[in-house]
Design an enzyme around this catalytic site. Structure first.
Site, PDB file in Angstrom:
ATOM      1  N   LYS A  12       0.830  -1.208   0.000  1.00 41.67           N
ATOM      2  CA  LYS A  12       0.000   0.000   0.000  1.00 41.67           C
ATOM      3  C   LYS A  12       0.869   1.264   0.000  1.00 41.67           C
ATOM      4  CE  LYS A  12      -3.800  -2.127   2.567  1.00 41.67           C
ATOM      5  NZ  LYS A  12      -4.583  -2.020   3.824  1.00 41.67           N
ATOM      6  N   TYR A  52     -12.438  -2.274  -3.578  1.00 39.08           N
ATOM      7  CA  TYR A  52     -13.022  -2.262  -2.230  1.00 39.08           C
ATOM      8  C   TYR A  52     -14.548  -2.298  -2.252  1.00 39.08           C
ATOM      9  CZ  TYR A  52      -8.435  -1.227  -0.211  1.00 39.08           C
ATOM     10  OH  TYR A  52      -7.125  -1.286   0.189  1.00 39.08           O
ATOM     11  N   ASN A 115      -1.521  -0.148   7.456  1.00 36.27           N
ATOM     12  CA  ASN A 115      -1.016  -1.485   7.767  1.00 36.27           C
ATOM     13  C   ASN A 115      -0.171  -2.114   6.661  1.00 36.27           C
ATOM     14  OD1 ASN A 115      -3.014  -2.237   5.974  1.00 36.27           O
ATOM     15  ND2 ASN A 115      -4.352  -3.108   7.539  1.00 36.27           N
ATOM     16  N   HIS A 118      -1.799  -5.379   1.505  1.00 36.85           N
ATOM     17  CA  HIS A 118      -3.102  -6.009   1.268  1.00 36.85           C
ATOM     18  C   HIS A 118      -2.839  -7.327   0.564  1.00 36.85           C
ATOM     19  CE1 HIS A 118      -7.182  -6.724  -0.181  1.00 36.85           C
ATOM     20  NE2 HIS A 118      -6.585  -7.103  -1.309  1.00 36.85           N
ATOM     21  N   GLU A 131      -9.291 -10.293  -7.724  1.00 38.78           N
ATOM     22  CA  GLU A 131      -8.333  -9.199  -7.531  1.00 38.78           C
ATOM     23  C   GLU A 131      -7.213  -9.236  -8.559  1.00 38.78           C
ATOM     24  OE1 GLU A 131      -8.842  -8.094  -2.865  1.00 38.78           O
ATOM     25  OE2 GLU A 131      -7.335  -9.585  -3.347  1.00 38.78           O
TER      26      GLU A 131
END
Length: 154
Positions: A12, A52, A115, A118, A131
């Site tokens: 990310k 998302y 975080n 992904h 994805e």
């Protein structure tokens, strides 16, 4: 699930900005997973909303979209025996504070909203294929044999 499958992974924007791409790639390579596609890219709003989509309507949806489109990401596809589950285990929990030491988020993540990484969800069958197809064309996925594969699997 096939014996060897593919999974989607993305460093990310926070991971890119912190210079963690190499560290994260090394962890997967050290595990024995095979990188079959990689792309340094800027995600646009349409792709972010589609990626998302299961969170649309939730209070945090807009923040997810804004964050993932804020700076470049490094999108990847990894292949190996039970790759989806292996990557999720290596990644750790969504909240880095709940991730064990040794996991990517446990070692490198500091905040739930930042975080670092992904990956496709092993509890959502087909999320890996969905994805992968969002971020990569079929001709961008390479088939090749690594010289160490004979030492990794029976």
């Amino acid at each position: 699930m096939s014996e060897h499958d593919r999974t989607f992974v993305m460093v990310k924007p926070d991971g890119v900005q912190r210079g963690l791409i190499g560290e994260i790639v090394s962890r997967f390579e050290d595990r024995g997973l095979k990188l079959v596609a990689g792309k340094f890219m800027q995600i646009d709003r349409d792709l972010a909303e589609e990626h998302y989509g299961e969170h649309e309507g939730k209070p945090f949806f807009e923040g997810l979209v804004e964050f993932i489109t804020s700076d470049p990401v490094f999108a990847m596809v990894w292949e190996g025996k039970d790759a989806v589950r292996q990557v999720r285990n290596m990644m750790g929990e969504t909240d880095p504070a709940e991730s064990p030491p040794g996991s990517i988020r446990g070692d490198l993540g500091l905040d739930l909203g930042r975080n670092v990484i992904h990956a496709s969800d092993h509890e959502d069958p087909g999320s890996n294929e969905r994805e992968i197809s969002l971020f990569f064309d079929e001709d961008e996925l390479l088939d090749y044999e690594r010289v160490d594969e004979g030492w990794l699997y029976e």
